[in-house]
Design a protein around this motif. Structure first.
Motif, PDB file in Angstrom:
ATOM      1  N   PRO A 185      -8.677  -8.394  11.970  1.00  0.00           N
ATOM      2  CA  PRO A 185      -9.167  -9.329  10.948  1.00  0.00           C
ATOM      3  C   PRO A 185      -9.579  -8.642   9.649  1.00  0.00           C
ATOM      4  O   PRO A 185      -9.544  -9.271   8.584  1.00  0.00           O
ATOM      5  N   CYS A 186      -9.982  -7.371   9.724  1.00  0.00           N
ATOM      6  CA  CYS A 186     -10.485  -6.688   8.525  1.00  0.00           C
ATOM      7  C   CYS A 186      -9.365  -6.061   7.693  1.00  0.00           C
ATOM      8  O   CYS A 186      -9.655  -5.411   6.677  1.00  0.00           O
ATOM      9  N   TYR A 187      -8.112  -6.236   8.081  1.00  0.00           N
ATOM     10  CA  TYR A 187      -7.003  -5.508   7.438  1.00  0.00           C
ATOM     11  C   TYR A 187      -6.925  -5.765   5.938  1.00  0.00           C
ATOM     12  O   TYR A 187      -6.835  -4.821   5.135  1.00  0.00           O
ATOM     13  N   ILE A 188      -6.961  -7.017   5.535  1.00  0.00           N
ATOM     14  CA  ILE A 188      -6.840  -7.336   4.104  1.00  0.00           C
ATOM     15  C   ILE A 188      -8.038  -6.771   3.337  1.00  0.00           C
ATOM     16  O   ILE A 188      -7.873  -6.170   2.259  1.00  0.00           O
ATOM     17  N   ASP A 189      -9.223  -6.932   3.894  1.00  0.00           N
ATOM     18  CA  ASP A 189     -10.416  -6.421   3.214  1.00  0.00           C
ATOM     19  C   ASP A 189     -10.376  -4.899   3.091  1.00  0.00           C
ATOM     20  O   ASP A 189     -10.787  -4.339   2.065  1.00  0.00           O
ATOM     21  N   LEU A 190      -9.905  -4.206   4.131  1.00  0.00           N
ATOM     22  CA  LEU A 190      -9.787  -2.745   4.068  1.00  0.00           C
ATOM     23  C   LEU A 190      -8.815  -2.320   2.985  1.00  0.00           C
ATOM     24  O   LEU A 190      -9.075  -1.389   2.216  1.00  0.00           O
ATOM     25  N   ASN A 191      -7.665  -2.991   2.930  1.00  0.00           N
ATOM     26  CA  ASN A 191      -6.679  -2.661   1.898  1.00  0.00           C
ATOM     27  C   ASN A 191      -7.245  -2.868   0.506  1.00  0.00           C
ATOM     28  O   ASN A 191      -7.077  -2.021  -0.388  1.00  0.00           O
ATOM     29  N   GLU A 192      -7.913  -3.986   0.310  1.00  0.00           N
ATOM     30  CA  GLU A 192      -8.484  -4.271  -1.009  1.00  0.00           C
ATOM     31  C   GLU A 192      -9.561  -3.255  -1.365  1.00  0.00           C
ATOM     32  O   GLU A 192      -9.660  -2.820  -2.524  1.00  0.00           O
ATOM     33  N   LEU A 193     -10.383  -2.869  -0.370  1.00  0.00           N
ATOM     34  CA  LEU A 193     -11.422  -1.885  -0.623  1.00  0.00           C
ATOM     35  C   LEU A 193     -10.820  -0.556  -1.046  1.00  0.00           C
ATOM     36  O   LEU A 193     -11.259   0.048  -2.035  1.00  0.00           O
ATOM     37  N   TRP A 194      -9.819  -0.080  -0.303  1.00  0.00           N
ATOM     38  CA  TRP A 194      -9.215   1.215  -0.629  1.00  0.00           C
ATOM     39  C   TRP A 194      -8.532   1.195  -1.994  1.00  0.00           C
ATOM     40  O   TRP A 194      -8.628   2.162  -2.752  1.00  0.00           O
ATOM     41  N   ASN A 195      -7.856   0.109  -2.308  1.00  0.00           N
ATOM     42  CA  ASN A 195      -7.214   0.023  -3.619  1.00  0.00           C
ATOM     43  C   ASN A 195      -8.244   0.024  -4.745  1.00  0.00           C
ATOM     44  O   ASN A 195      -8.057   0.656  -5.789  1.00  0.00           O
ATOM     45  N   GLU A 196      -9.350  -0.699  -4.520  1.00  0.00           N
ATOM     46  CA  GLU A 196     -10.412  -0.748  -5.527  1.00  0.00           C
ATOM     47  C   GLU A 196     -11.036   0.629  -5.731  1.00  0.00           C
ATOM     48  O   GLU A 196     -11.219   1.081  -6.871  1.00  0.00           O
ATOM     49  N   ILE A 197     -11.360   1.322  -4.636  1.00  0.00           N
ATOM     50  CA  ILE A 197     -12.004   2.626  -4.747  1.00  0.00           C
ATOM     51  C   ILE A 197     -11.053   3.655  -5.338  1.00  0.00           C
ATOM     52  O   ILE A 197     -11.466   4.513  -6.133  1.00  0.00           O
ATOM     53  N   ALA A 198      -9.770   3.579  -4.977  1.00  0.00           N
ATOM     54  CA  ALA A 198      -8.788   4.504  -5.547  1.00  0.00           C
ATOM     55  C   ALA A 198      -8.706   4.349  -7.058  1.00  0.00           C
ATOM     56  O   ALA A 198      -8.660   5.343  -7.810  1.00  0.00           O
ATOM     57  N   LEU A 199      -8.705   3.105  -7.523  1.00  0.00           N
ATOM     58  CA  LEU A 199      -8.666   2.857  -8.965  1.00  0.00           C
ATOM     59  C   LEU A 199      -9.939   3.363  -9.633  1.00  0.00           C
ATOM     60  O   LEU A 199      -9.887   4.037 -10.673  1.00  0.00           O
ATOM     61  N   GLN A 200     -11.088   3.058  -9.047  1.00  0.00           N
ATOM     62  CA  GLN A 200     -12.353   3.470  -9.652  1.00  0.00           C
ATOM     63  C   GLN A 200     -12.468   4.999  -9.721  1.00  0.00           C
ATOM     64  O   GLN A 200     -12.929   5.547 -10.728  1.00  0.00           O
ATOM     65  N   THR A 201     -12.042   5.681  -8.657  1.00  0.00           N
ATOM     66  CA  THR A 201     -12.113   7.143  -8.651  1.00  0.00           C
ATOM     67  C   THR A 201     -11.181   7.744  -9.692  1.00  0.00           C
ATOM     68  O   THR A 201     -11.542   8.697 -10.390  1.00  0.00           O
ATOM     69  N   SER A 202      -9.983   7.180  -9.808  1.00  0.00           N
ATOM     70  CA  SER A 202      -9.031   7.674 -10.807  1.00  0.00           C
ATOM     71  C   SER A 202      -9.554   7.449 -12.221  1.00  0.00           C
ATOM     72  O   SER A 202      -9.420   8.316 -13.099  1.00  0.00           O
ATOM     73  N   LEU A 203     -10.138   6.286 -12.458  1.00  0.00           N
ATOM     74  CA  LEU A 203     -10.707   6.013 -13.774  1.00  0.00           C
ATOM     75  C   LEU A 203     -11.899   6.923 -14.055  1.00  0.00           C
ATOM     76  O   LEU A 203     -12.112   7.354 -15.191  1.00  0.00           O
ATOM     77  N   GLY A 204     -12.689   7.219 -13.019  1.00  0.00           N
ATOM     78  CA  GLY A 204     -13.796   8.154 -13.193  1.00  0.00           C
ATOM     79  C   GLY A 204     -13.323   9.535 -13.581  1.00  0.00           C
ATOM     80  O   GLY A 204     -13.931  10.204 -14.431  1.00  0.00           O
TER      81      GLY A 204
END
Length: 386
Positions: A185-204
């Motif tokens: 059940p958490c698959y979509i939320d995990l994917n969205e979390l990782w994509n969000e954090i990857a973007l934030q880290t790259s922007l940082g």
């Protein structure tokens, strides 16, 4: 007390110490985190200490929550994490997504080993530790433990030697999450979390690089607001928020039900990075395992921001003339200015305020398991020496 209210009452420390009175730590706060105990987690597994890669062997043991202060259980889940890592690396090397040559397989295995384990193991263990705390009160199955290992293995993917290596590891994260969580059940939320954090880290990382360029042109552009912005995105999200968020999702929780959690972990990450900046300059290289180069690299560090905020006209001129220079004489002049400005004492005061603010915010969290997770994180980093 609501988390936001607690944070608004403790905002004073965010200015980095300018014009704020010294705050002495309350014994009660230290007692809450048991910061004075003699227990300590075992040292991280270093790359040169790891055994040769081996195939992962499942066992039928149930995982028990590690006891306070270390012990056999802590050693057990650390070893099991390393075994899980070996299994995941072998899976990726033998993946049929591409017909790899033997040379390519060797390169891939060596690249993964170079970038993922070692000292970064602790971030992976944070996922597991948080998950076990959330599941306290019942036995955790071997399958659940392995899934936490999958998320923990993925935690570290920045700071790589080459652009293509970074792309490969980022793709591996997506592939592993799909393989092991697609039916959950958490698959979509995990994917969205990782994509969000990857973007934030790259922007940082981008913010950091831009700040260095701008600071080299005009050192006065370094300020506490800009520093906090860089650290928030470059360090806090992936180092502190991501492990806890992954554990919550894996345990079936919804992140939106934990008001203020992200803010607390972001502040913890900023505190952690300020420690790193301080240790880069003042710690014994033999203790931290490296020679600091923030001054030579013209970094927008906590120390240079504080120095600019406290220096007189002559000291500012010294900083403008010598900060960012590679020669040892210039570095010595900058460090001497730091010493003259009593930055060691200023940092100690900042650390006390940051700690007190974090404990207050943590105590405002309604979920006891989340409180325990946050306290364990803070305990590990408070007044660290490396």
């Amino acid at each position: 007390m609501e988390v936001k209210a607690a944070m608004s009452q403790n905002m004073a420390y965010r200015d980095g110490g300018v014009g704020v009175a010294v705050v002495t730590l309350d014994g009660e706060l230290e007692e809450k985190l048991l910061l004075h105990d003699d227990g300590a987690p075992p040292p991280p597994v270093r790359r040169h200490e790891r055994a040769a890669p081996q195939k992962y062997q499942r066992d039928d043991r149930r995982h028990r929550r590690p006891t306070e202060g270390g012990g056999d259980d802590v050693d057990d889940y650390r070893e099991r994490f390393v075994r899980a890592y070996d299994r995941l690396r072998d899976e990726l090397v033998s993946d049929d997504a591409c017909e790899l040559t033997d040379d390519a397989k060797r390169w891939l295995a060596q690249m993964i080993d170079y970038n993922v384990p070692g000292g970064k193991l602790n971030r992976g263990l944070s996922v597991i530790d948080s998950y076990l705390l959330l599941k306290e009160g019942r036995e955790v199955t071997e399958d659940e433990f392995f899934l936490a290992c999958v998320l923990g293995w993925c935690v570290e993917w920045v700071g790589l030697r080459g652009i293509n290596d970074g792309i490969l590891l980022k793709c591996h994260i997506t592939r592993l999450i799909k393989k092991y969580f697609r039916e959950k059940p958490c698959y979509i939320d995990l994917n969205e979390l990782w994509n969000e954090i990857a973007l934030q880290t790259s922007l940082g990382q981008m913010l950091d690089l831009i700040s260095i360029h701008n600071g080299a042109d005009n050192l006065a552009k370094y300020n506490i607001k800009g520093y906090r912005r860089i650290v928030k995105y470059k360090t806090s999200y992936y180092s502190f928020y991501l492990p806890v968020a992954c554990a919550l999702l894996l345990s079936g929780a919804k992140l939106e039900n934990f008001s203020g959690l992200r803010d607390i972990l972001v502040e913890m990450g900023i505190y952690f990075q300020a420690q790193d900046d301080y240790l880069d300059c003042f710690a014994d290289p033999n203790t931290i395992g490296k020679i600091g180069t923030d001054i030579e690299d013209h970094k927008c560090s906590w120390l240079i921001v504080q120095a600019l905020g406290h220096a007189d006209r002559n000291q500012i001129e010294v900083l403008h003339n010598y900060y960012g220079k590679k020669d040892s004489s210039s570095v010595s002049k900058v460090k001497s200015t730091y010493t003259a400005l009593d930055l060691k004492d200023i940092f100690s005061e900042f650390e006390d305020r940051a700690f007190k603010h974090l404990v207050t915010s943590i105590e405002a969290q309604q979920d006891r398991a989340v409180q325990e997770i946050l306290k364990s994180f803070l305990k590990k980093i408070y007044r660290r020496k490396k």
